[in-house]
Scaffold this motif. Structure first.
Motif, PDB file in Angstrom:
ATOM      1  N   ALA A  54       0.687  -1.561  -0.439  1.00  0.00           N
ATOM      2  CA  ALA A  54       0.064  -0.006   0.071  1.00  0.00           C
ATOM      3  C   ALA A  54       0.780   1.163   0.052  1.00  0.00           C
ATOM      4  CB  ALA A  54      -0.466   0.028   1.202  1.00  0.00           C
ATOM      5  N   ALA A  55       2.264   0.886   0.839  1.00  0.00           N
ATOM      6  CA  ALA A  55       2.870   2.637   0.716  1.00  0.00           C
ATOM      7  C   ALA A  55       3.665   2.791  -0.524  1.00  0.00           C
ATOM      8  CB  ALA A  55       4.531   2.738   2.080  1.00  0.00           C
ATOM      9  N   ALA A  56       3.869   1.289  -1.585  1.00  0.00           N
ATOM     10  CA  ALA A  56       4.139   1.671  -2.635  1.00  0.00           C
ATOM     11  C   ALA A  56       3.282   2.319  -3.741  1.00  0.00           C
ATOM     12  CB  ALA A  56       5.196   0.402  -3.573  1.00  0.00           C
ATOM     13  N   PHE A  57       1.911   1.568  -3.584  1.00  0.00           N
ATOM     14  CA  PHE A  57       0.951   2.450  -4.431  1.00  0.00           C
ATOM     15  C   PHE A  57       0.658   3.818  -3.692  1.00  0.00           C
ATOM     16  CE2 PHE A  57      -3.404   3.191  -4.951  1.00  0.00           C
ATOM     17  CZ  PHE A  57      -3.671   2.812  -6.853  1.00  0.00           C
ATOM     18  N   ASN A  58       1.005   4.131  -2.974  1.00  0.00           N
ATOM     19  CA  ASN A  58       0.631   5.846  -2.491  1.00  0.00           C
ATOM     20  C   ASN A  58       1.487   6.086  -2.986  1.00  0.00           C
ATOM     21  OD1 ASN A  58      -1.048   7.371  -0.287  1.00  0.00           O
ATOM     22  ND2 ASN A  58       1.322   7.775   0.562  1.00  0.00           N
ATOM     23  N   LEU A  59       2.816   6.013  -3.161  1.00  0.00           N
ATOM     24  CA  LEU A  59       3.673   6.581  -3.228  1.00  0.00           C
ATOM     25  C   LEU A  59       3.746   7.213  -5.431  1.00  0.00           C
ATOM     26  CD1 LEU A  59       7.079   7.686  -3.723  1.00  0.00           C
ATOM     27  CD2 LEU A  59       7.299   5.384  -4.810  1.00  0.00           C
ATOM     28  N   LEU A  60       2.798   5.799  -5.894  1.00  0.00           N
ATOM     29  CA  LEU A  60       2.531   6.647  -6.289  1.00  0.00           C
ATOM     30  C   LEU A  60       1.061   7.682  -7.202  1.00  0.00           C
ATOM     31  CD1 LEU A  60       2.677   6.196 -10.527  1.00  0.00           C
ATOM     32  CD2 LEU A  60       0.900   4.317 -10.118  1.00  0.00           C
ATOM     33  N   LEU A  61       0.198   6.659  -5.988  1.00  0.00           N
ATOM     34  CA  LEU A  61      -0.919   8.194  -6.130  1.00  0.00           C
ATOM     35  C   LEU A  61      -1.223   8.963  -5.194  1.00  0.00           C
ATOM     36  CD1 LEU A  61      -4.353   7.530  -7.225  1.00  0.00           C
ATOM     37  CD2 LEU A  61      -4.912   6.518  -4.810  1.00  0.00           C
ATOM     38  N   GLY A  62      -0.723   8.750  -4.183  1.00  0.00           N
ATOM     39  CA  GLY A  62      -0.738  10.184  -3.009  1.00  0.00           C
ATOM     40  C   GLY A  62      -0.032  11.129  -3.362  1.00  0.00           C
ATOM     41  N   PHE A  63       1.662  10.461  -4.127  1.00  0.00           N
ATOM     42  CA  PHE A  63       2.463  11.705  -4.527  1.00  0.00           C
ATOM     43  C   PHE A  63       2.765  12.058  -5.676  1.00  0.00           C
ATOM     44  CE2 PHE A  63       3.494   9.529  -0.201  1.00  0.00           C
ATOM     45  CZ  PHE A  63       3.301  10.964   0.998  1.00  0.00           C
ATOM     46  N   GLY A  64       2.435  10.903  -6.580  1.00  0.00           N
ATOM     47  CA  GLY A  64       2.633  11.064  -7.859  1.00  0.00           C
ATOM     48  C   GLY A  64       1.762  11.702  -8.631  1.00  0.00           C
ATOM     49  N   GLY A  65      -0.080  11.249  -8.025  1.00  0.00           N
ATOM     50  CA  GLY A  65      -1.374  11.540  -8.284  1.00  0.00           C
ATOM     51  C   GLY A  65      -1.908  10.653  -9.899  1.00  0.00           C
ATOM     52  N   LEU A  66      -0.964   9.332 -10.095  1.00  0.00           N
ATOM     53  CA  LEU A  66      -1.772   8.433 -11.002  1.00  0.00           C
ATOM     54  C   LEU A  66      -2.303   7.587 -10.050  1.00  0.00           C
ATOM     55  CD1 LEU A  66       2.327   8.739 -12.651  1.00  0.00           C
ATOM     56  CD2 LEU A  66       0.262   9.904 -13.621  1.00  0.00           C
ATOM     57  N   LEU A  67      -3.316   7.581 -10.792  1.00  0.00           N
ATOM     58  CA  LEU A  67      -4.580   6.078 -10.508  1.00  0.00           C
ATOM     59  C   LEU A  67      -4.009   4.855 -11.156  1.00  0.00           C
ATOM     60  CD1 LEU A  67      -6.450   5.191  -8.480  1.00  0.00           C
ATOM     61  CD2 LEU A  67      -8.422   6.410  -9.707  1.00  0.00           C
ATOM     62  N   SER A  68      -3.731   4.076 -10.549  1.00  0.00           N
ATOM     63  CA  SER A  68      -3.121   2.589 -11.726  1.00  0.00           C
ATOM     64  C   SER A  68      -3.988   1.637 -10.660  1.00  0.00           C
ATOM     65  CB  SER A  68      -1.847   2.538 -11.282  1.00  0.00           C
ATOM     66  OG  SER A  68      -1.678   1.078 -11.869  1.00  0.00           O
ATOM     67  N   PHE A  69      -5.205   1.342 -11.518  1.00  0.00           N
ATOM     68  CA  PHE A  69      -5.466  -0.108 -11.850  1.00  0.00           C
ATOM     69  C   PHE A  69      -4.842  -1.610 -11.938  1.00  0.00           C
ATOM     70  CE2 PHE A  69      -9.937   2.503 -12.160  1.00  0.00           C
ATOM     71  CZ  PHE A  69      -9.341   3.207 -10.657  1.00  0.00           C
TER      72      PHE A  69
END
Length: 323
Positions: A54-69
């Protein structure tokens, strides 16, 4: 607000770790050290693997603004590679995890190179499409074991010296991997690279006008996120001695989104809290069978209504401190 501070003083967040965060990390480490003596170690290791995911995913979504499914592709793909490396190639646990992480990084780079050409929902759909391709390969390829997956993965000896057959020994290996991974993600977020990511997330046209190669930054953070998700998946294969289709299924991508949003997107500790809540529900509410997903849905709805910024996000707003 943390973002306002970042906007006005871009280098402020690159300084040493705040005392509050040091205290939280110290308390967290102490709690994790004594945890296996009070709860089932396998459960605790599962929580840590998903917290790192989840922390790795948050790097992309929470800080990069990129939502990956499609983050299940890197999590599950690394799980298969690590399991194969340990069982067929006979590699040690640390090398198996590194093989899985490297494979996830390469896969993330390839998929990211194509996905970042699109934005918004189109970006999300492209990542989902590639993840479905990975699922198809995992189902059809010979080395993956099809629907049975790769079972009876040997835990091996750490560095060829320390046997990990014992759950406590394996627990401390997983703890080291998870804690170092989260500290690495923390450092990335609070580096100049992380500040540029936040700038791109907040206002991409302005970042472009300032001369930043936005696509290059997006590709780097996508690859980093995929690699760390791979570390989590490869470690999970060591814990459960199994790599299965569940790890690459699209529902796994949904679960990590749920963990991140419930805990607090764009916070350091939010995904850890979200992963802990979701995995605990799955473990202790298993007797409810299929109703677990219904209960998860209800809790998610309540969480969104009561904690619109996630549990840790709301807590950070109350404390007026970034968490």
């Amino acid at each position: 607000m943390a973002d306002k501070k970042t906007d006005t003083d871009p280098m402020a967040q690159t300084e040493s770790m705040p005392m509050l965060h040091r205290v939280i990390f110290a308390v967290l480490l102490i709690a994790l050290i004594i945890l296996p003596f009070y709860v089932y170690p396998i459960f605790a290791m599962k929580v840590m693997c998903f917290a790192l995911f989840a922390a790795a995913f948050n790097l992309l979504l929470g800080f990069g603004g990129l939502l990956s499914f499609g983050h299940a592709a890197y999590f599950g793909g690394a799980s298969y590679i690590a399991a194969h490396a340990a069982k067929v190639w006979g590699l040690t646990p640390e090398l198996s995890v590194l093989c899985g992480a490297a494979a996830a990084g390469v896969l993330g780079f390839v998929i990211g190179s194509l996905a970042i050409r699109r934005q918004g929902i189109y970006f999300a759909m492209v990542t989902l499409a590639f993840a479905q391709m990975v699922y198809f390969v995992a189902l059809q390829a010979d080395f993956t074991g099809g629907e049975d997956g790769i079972q009876s993965v040997p835990r091996g000896d750490l560095f060829g010296l320390i046997p990990l057959a014992d759950n406590i020994a394996l627990y401390f290996f997983v703890l080291a991997v998870t804690f170092c991974g989260i500290l690495l993600l923390y450092r990335i977020v609070h580096s100049p690279f992380g500040q540029v990511l936040k700038a791109i997330r907040e206002n991409e046209p302005r970042a472009i006008s300032l001369g930043y190669d936005v696509n290059r930054y997006k590709l780097i953070v996508f690859t980093l996120s995929a690699t760390m998700a791979g570390v989590a998946g490869a470690t999970k294969a060591q814990v459960f001695q199994l790599a299965s289709l569940t790890d690459v299924h699209w529902s796994m991508s949904g679960e990590v989104v749920l963990m991140t949003l419930l805990g607090g997107m764009g916070t350091i500790f939010g995904p850890l809290v979200g992963a802990g809540i979701i995995v605990t529900m799955q473990n202790y509410l298993a007797t409810f069978g299929a109703w677990v997903t219904v209960i998860q849905g209800v809790i998610f709805v309540l969480g969104v209504l009561m904690f619109r910024e996630g549990i840790v996000g709301v807590l950070a707003r109350w404390l007026k401190r970034p968490l």
